[in-house]
Design a protein around this motif. Structure first.
Motif, PDB file in Angstrom:
ATOM      1  N   THR A  79       0.763  -1.449  -0.026  1.00 50.75           N
ATOM      2  CA  THR A  79       0.644  -0.272   0.506  1.00 50.75           C
ATOM      3  C   THR A  79       0.913   1.405  -0.081  1.00 50.75           C
ATOM      4  N   PHE A  80       2.001   1.259   1.086  1.00 50.11           N
ATOM      5  CA  PHE A  80       2.778   2.455   1.145  1.00 50.11           C
ATOM      6  C   PHE A  80       3.142   2.708  -0.501  1.00 50.11           C
ATOM      7  N   ASP A  82       2.523   1.660  -3.239  1.00 53.93           N
ATOM      8  CA  ASP A  82       1.692   2.371  -4.102  1.00 53.93           C
ATOM      9  C   ASP A  82       1.435   3.332  -4.316  1.00 53.93           C
ATOM     10  N   ARG A  83       1.487   4.623  -3.397  1.00 56.86           N
ATOM     11  CA  ARG A  83       0.934   5.309  -2.691  1.00 56.86           C
ATOM     12  C   ARG A  83       2.207   6.483  -3.001  1.00 56.86           C
ATOM     13  N   TRP A  84       3.137   6.372  -2.302  1.00 57.74           N
ATOM     14  CA  TRP A  84       4.719   6.498  -2.654  1.00 57.74           C
ATOM     15  C   TRP A  84       5.434   6.959  -3.393  1.00 57.74           C
ATOM     16  N   ALA A  85       5.458   5.558  -4.876  1.00 61.62           N
ATOM     17  CA  ALA A  85       5.682   5.621  -6.244  1.00 61.62           C
ATOM     18  C   ALA A  85       5.708   6.965  -7.208  1.00 61.62           C
ATOM     19  N   PRO A  86       3.963   6.989  -6.761  1.00 66.54           N
ATOM     20  CA  PRO A  86       3.593   8.678  -8.361  1.00 66.54           C
ATOM     21  C   PRO A  86       3.910   9.285  -7.906  1.00 66.54           C
ATOM     22  N   THR A  87       5.006   9.834  -5.862  1.00 65.96           N
ATOM     23  CA  THR A  87       4.497  11.515  -6.013  1.00 65.96           C
ATOM     24  C   THR A  87       6.504  11.197  -5.920  1.00 65.96           C
ATOM     25  N   MET A  88       7.268  10.482  -7.029  1.00 63.76           N
ATOM     26  CA  MET A  88       8.704  10.619  -7.866  1.00 63.76           C
ATOM     27  C   MET A  88       8.298   9.835  -8.733  1.00 63.76           C
ATOM     28  N   HIS A  89       7.346   9.912  -9.199  1.00 67.67           N
ATOM     29  CA  HIS A  89       6.845   9.647 -10.768  1.00 67.67           C
ATOM     30  C   HIS A  89       7.670   8.497 -11.197  1.00 67.67           C
ATOM     31  N   GLN A  90       7.546   7.173 -10.336  1.00 69.28           N
ATOM     32  CA  GLN A  90       8.604   6.022 -10.835  1.00 69.28           C
ATOM     33  C   GLN A  90       6.871   4.804 -10.432  1.00 69.28           C
ATOM     34  N   ALA A  91       7.504   3.864 -11.390  1.00 73.63           N
ATOM     35  CA  ALA A  91       6.457   2.696 -10.645  1.00 73.63           C
ATOM     36  C   ALA A  91       7.140   1.765 -10.279  1.00 73.63           C
ATOM     37  N   TYR A  92       6.357   1.432  -8.910  1.00 73.25           N
ATOM     38  CA  TYR A  92       7.403   0.079  -8.325  1.00 73.25           C
ATOM     39  C   TYR A  92       6.628  -1.301  -8.098  1.00 73.25           C
ATOM     40  N   LEU A  93       7.260  -2.192  -8.571  1.00 67.86           N
ATOM     41  CA  LEU A  93       6.861  -4.293  -8.326  1.00 67.86           C
ATOM     42  C   LEU A  93       8.064  -4.743  -7.691  1.00 67.86           C
ATOM     43  N   PRO A  94       6.455  -5.338  -6.922  1.00 72.60           N
ATOM     44  CA  PRO A  94       7.147  -6.585  -5.729  1.00 72.60           C
ATOM     45  C   PRO A  94       8.099  -7.472  -6.907  1.00 72.60           C
ATOM     46  N   ILE A  95       9.659  -6.891  -6.239  1.00 70.50           N
ATOM     47  CA  ILE A  95      10.028  -8.907  -6.668  1.00 70.50           C
ATOM     48  C   ILE A  95      10.601  -9.996  -6.422  1.00 70.50           C
ATOM     49  N   SER A  96       9.722 -11.013  -6.437  1.00 69.81           N
ATOM     50  CA  SER A  96      10.130 -12.159  -6.024  1.00 69.81           C
ATOM     51  C   SER A  96      11.086 -13.256  -5.692  1.00 69.81           C
ATOM     52  N   ARG A  97      11.522 -14.451  -4.587  1.00 71.46           N
ATOM     53  CA  ARG A  97      12.655 -14.468  -4.924  1.00 71.46           C
ATOM     54  C   ARG A  97      12.680 -15.714  -6.374  1.00 71.46           C
ATOM     55  N   THR A  98      11.618 -15.268  -6.904  1.00 69.81           N
ATOM     56  CA  THR A  98      11.895 -16.636  -8.236  1.00 69.81           C
ATOM     57  C   THR A  98      12.684 -15.928  -8.806  1.00 69.81           C
ATOM     58  N   THR A  99      12.341 -14.428  -9.223  1.00 65.01           N
ATOM     59  CA  THR A  99      12.916 -13.646 -10.249  1.00 65.01           C
ATOM     60  C   THR A  99      14.165 -13.498  -9.961  1.00 65.01           C
ATOM     61  N   PHE A 100      14.372 -13.486  -8.106  1.00 62.75           N
ATOM     62  CA  PHE A 100      15.737 -12.916  -7.701  1.00 62.75           C
ATOM     63  C   PHE A 100      16.055 -13.881  -6.459  1.00 62.75           C
ATOM     64  N   PRO A 101      16.469 -14.713  -7.044  1.00 63.12           N
ATOM     65  CA  PRO A 101      15.984 -16.090  -6.318  1.00 63.12           C
ATOM     66  C   PRO A 101      17.561 -16.374  -5.146  1.00 63.12           C
ATOM     67  N   GLY A 198       1.863   0.736  11.406  1.00 63.51           N
ATOM     68  CA  GLY A 198       1.110   1.231   9.718  1.00 63.51           C
ATOM     69  C   GLY A 198       1.552   1.817   8.764  1.00 63.51           C
ATOM     70  N   VAL A 199       0.871   2.644   8.240  1.00 64.65           N
ATOM     71  CA  VAL A 199       1.832   3.770   7.049  1.00 64.65           C
ATOM     72  C   VAL A 199       1.420   5.143   8.138  1.00 64.65           C
ATOM     73  N   ILE A 200       2.523   5.456   7.458  1.00 60.29           N
ATOM     74  CA  ILE A 200       2.165   6.282   8.118  1.00 60.29           C
ATOM     75  C   ILE A 200       2.736   8.067   7.178  1.00 60.29           C
ATOM     76  N   PHE A 201       2.867   7.712   5.838  1.00 58.65           N
ATOM     77  CA  PHE A 201       2.990   8.668   4.541  1.00 58.65           C
ATOM     78  C   PHE A 201       1.950   8.786   4.474  1.00 58.65           C
ATOM     79  N   LYS A 202       1.654  10.382   4.106  1.00 56.74           N
ATOM     80  CA  LYS A 202       0.770  11.227   3.956  1.00 56.74           C
ATOM     81  C   LYS A 202       0.832  12.025   2.795  1.00 56.74           C
TER      82      LYS A 202
END
Length: 202
Positions: A79-80, A82-101, A198-202
């Motif tokens: 949640t954090f 997804d809310r924070w990335a747009p403020t940086m004009h970026q888009a972050y996706l989670p990396i799993s141990r499958t793609t980074f073992p 919890g999340v404190i970013f506003k």
């Protein structure tokens, strides 16, 4: 003579009654003192019991608040991000141990020092940095994929000596070469989430 005898009998009775009254008063005083002592002891015992149990309850609550990583905290981190990335004009996706073992030896440097890193489901483990989540943003691409590209910003959310820490890598020469992030929004929110606040970013 009869009058003298009656007078003596009355005086003796009065003395006897007075003595009985004193004994009764002393008995009442003793009973009252014993009752007060018992009540005081019971009160002290209850107070000590409550006092001794309070720290244990506080410690238990603290342990629950700072429990290891879990699915709820992982969702809060998502949640954090997804809310924070747009403020940086970026888009972050989670990396799993499958793609980074695994964290290969050539990747295991933090702030320039060789160390050990590993994936961890709950934030515990034998490594110096126990990674619970990773998020990646690939620069110079139109569409993001959940893989680390050549030009990237990758965050690793980890526990180091039991404390939450966020590492970031932007290396483009084949290794990851992590550094402690300087982004306060990211580090503060991960610490808050990890500690159960919890999340404190506003």
């Amino acid at each position: 003579m009869r009058k003298i005898f009656l007078t003596s009998l009355i005086m003796a009775s009065a003395v006897t009654l007075a003595a009985c009254g004193k004994e009764h008063y002393r008995a009442e005083q003793a009973s009252s003192s014993t009752s007060s002592a018992v009540t005081s002891a019971a009160t002290n015992h209850s107070t000590q019991a409550a006092s001794s149990s309070a720290p244990a309850q506080s410690t238990t609550s603290s342990k629950v608040a700072t429990s290891a990583w879990n699915d709820q905290k992982a969702a809060q981190l998502r949640t954090f991000m997804d809310r924070w990335a747009p403020t940086m004009h970026q888009a972050y996706l989670p990396i799993s141990r499958t793609t980074f073992p695994e964290f290969l030896p050539e990747n295991n440097t933090v702030n320039g020092a060789t160390t050990t890193m590993q994936w961890s489901a709950d934030g515990t483990g034998a490594s110096s940095y126990n990674v619970v989540a990773m998020y990646n943003y690939n620069k110079r691409v139109d569409t993001q994929v959940a893989q680390i590209g050549e030009f990237h910003i990758t965050y690793a959310f980890a526990y180091h000596q039991g404390e939450p820490v966020v590492l970031v890598s932007q290396a483009t020469n084949g290794g990851m070469f992590w550094q402690t992030t300087q982004n306060q929004d990211v580090s503060r929110n991960f610490a808050s989430i990890a500690r159960g606040q919890g999340v404190i970013f506003k």
